[in-house]
Design a protein around this motif. Structure first.
Motif, PDB file in Angstrom:
ATOM      1  N   GLN A  69       0.886  -1.429   0.143  1.00  0.00           N
ATOM      2  CA  GLN A  69      -0.022   0.075   0.141  1.00  0.00           C
ATOM      3  C   GLN A  69       1.009   1.159   0.066  1.00  0.00           C
ATOM      4  O   GLN A  69       0.427   2.347  -0.700  1.00  0.00           O
ATOM      5  CB  GLN A  69      -0.976   0.077   1.283  1.00  0.00           C
ATOM      6  CG  GLN A  69      -1.922   1.134   1.218  1.00  0.00           C
ATOM      7  CD  GLN A  69      -3.024   0.613   0.080  1.00  0.00           C
ATOM      8  OE1 GLN A  69      -3.050  -0.148  -0.667  1.00  0.00           O
ATOM      9  NE2 GLN A  69      -3.813   1.745  -0.267  1.00  0.00           N
ATOM     10  N   GLN A 114      -4.629  -2.104   5.045  1.00  0.00           N
ATOM     11  CA  GLN A 114      -4.666  -1.297   3.981  1.00  0.00           C
ATOM     12  C   GLN A 114      -5.310   0.129   4.135  1.00  0.00           C
ATOM     13  O   GLN A 114      -4.885   1.013   3.943  1.00  0.00           O
ATOM     14  CB  GLN A 114      -4.289  -2.076   2.499  1.00  0.00           C
ATOM     15  CG  GLN A 114      -3.383  -2.726   2.290  1.00  0.00           C
ATOM     16  CD  GLN A 114      -3.639  -3.457   0.905  1.00  0.00           C
ATOM     17  OE1 GLN A 114      -4.471  -3.543   0.716  1.00  0.00           O
ATOM     18  NE2 GLN A 114      -2.524  -4.077   0.506  1.00  0.00           N
ATOM     19  N   ASN A 115      -6.600  -0.289   4.419  1.00  0.00           N
ATOM     20  CA  ASN A 115      -7.548   1.037   4.510  1.00  0.00           C
ATOM     21  C   ASN A 115      -6.969   1.891   5.783  1.00  0.00           C
ATOM     22  O   ASN A 115      -6.890   3.084   5.670  1.00  0.00           O
ATOM     23  CB  ASN A 115      -8.728   0.539   4.880  1.00  0.00           C
ATOM     24  CG  ASN A 115      -9.591  -0.046   3.458  1.00  0.00           C
ATOM     25  OD1 ASN A 115      -9.203   0.517   2.428  1.00  0.00           O
ATOM     26  ND2 ASN A 115     -10.501  -0.821   3.967  1.00  0.00           N
ATOM     27  N   HIS A 116      -6.780   1.232   6.898  1.00  0.00           N
ATOM     28  CA  HIS A 116      -6.075   1.972   8.124  1.00  0.00           C
ATOM     29  C   HIS A 116      -4.969   3.000   7.668  1.00  0.00           C
ATOM     30  O   HIS A 116      -4.535   3.997   7.864  1.00  0.00           O
ATOM     31  CB  HIS A 116      -5.746   0.966   9.221  1.00  0.00           C
ATOM     32  CG  HIS A 116      -7.229   0.668  10.048  1.00  0.00           C
ATOM     33  ND1 HIS A 116      -8.071   1.642  10.359  1.00  0.00           N
ATOM     34  CD2 HIS A 116      -7.562  -0.482  10.039  1.00  0.00           C
ATOM     35  CE1 HIS A 116      -8.977   0.784  10.964  1.00  0.00           C
ATOM     36  NE2 HIS A 116      -8.630  -0.335  10.961  1.00  0.00           N
ATOM     37  N   THR A 118      -3.841   3.609   4.880  1.00  0.00           N
ATOM     38  CA  THR A 118      -4.240   4.739   3.734  1.00  0.00           C
ATOM     39  C   THR A 118      -4.483   5.956   4.303  1.00  0.00           C
ATOM     40  O   THR A 118      -4.037   7.293   4.109  1.00  0.00           O
ATOM     41  CB  THR A 118      -5.263   4.375   2.637  1.00  0.00           C
ATOM     42  OG1 THR A 118      -4.585   3.248   1.915  1.00  0.00           O
ATOM     43  CG2 THR A 118      -5.343   5.502   1.552  1.00  0.00           C
ATOM     44  N   GLN A 119      -5.572   5.687   5.483  1.00  0.00           N
ATOM     45  CA  GLN A 119      -6.020   6.879   5.850  1.00  0.00           C
ATOM     46  C   GLN A 119      -4.918   7.585   6.842  1.00  0.00           C
ATOM     47  O   GLN A 119      -4.794   9.147   6.938  1.00  0.00           O
ATOM     48  CB  GLN A 119      -6.891   6.635   6.986  1.00  0.00           C
ATOM     49  CG  GLN A 119      -8.347   6.252   6.422  1.00  0.00           C
ATOM     50  CD  GLN A 119      -9.368   5.714   7.236  1.00  0.00           C
ATOM     51  OE1 GLN A 119      -9.089   5.497   8.408  1.00  0.00           O
ATOM     52  NE2 GLN A 119     -10.367   5.133   6.675  1.00  0.00           N
TER      53      GLN A 119
END
Length: 142
Positions: A69, A114-116, A118-119
């Motif tokens: 990521q 990956q979401n965490h 990215t943020q």
């Protein structure tokens, strides 16, 4: 995986952690400094503590998903200036992370982390941008 010249070596990681110039966002700590003037690229490394999971395979899944990521985000997002960045898990939030991924499949864990990340990386880039514009304004006024 980042090419070798875009990864931090041990000496750099020790320097970054001693300097204690860091940004924390949810599950991640980002230790950073501005890159040397003669290097026009970012250098990034990531570490997963054994406190997350005693099994190396679980830590490697997490590490590889974050690195993948990070590569995407570095290509998409322009950081304020070229940086040396060392990323690690926030020690205080590891139990929350473990609880969140407790009964999830490998694919769900990868997507979730990956979401965490990215943020958190977007918040870091905003922080670095504010920091660099503030310091450049101060330098111009001096």
């Amino acid at each position: 995986m980042f090419p070798k010249y875009k990864r931090l070596n041990t000496k750099d990681v020790l320097f970054l952690t001693k300097k204690k110039n860091y940004f924390s966002n949810w599950f991640f700590w980002f230790f950073y400094i501005q890159q040397y003037p003669n290097r026009k690229y970012n250098q990034i490394s990531f570490h997963v503590s054994i406190k997350y999971n005693k099994h190396a395979t679980a830590r490697n899944i997490l590490k590889r998903s974050v690195i993948k990521q990070a590569e995407k985000l570095v290509q998409q997002w322009i950081l304020a200036k070229d940086q040396k960045i060392f990323i690690t898990l926030n020690k205080n939030k590891i139990p929350l992370l473990q609880k969140e991924f407790e009964n999830k499949t490998k694919k769900d864990i990868i997507l979730g982390i990956q979401n965490h990340f990215t943020q958190s990386f977007i918040a870091l880039s905003k922080h670095l941008w504010k920091f660099s514009t503030t310091s450049s304004i101060i330098e111009k006024n001096s």
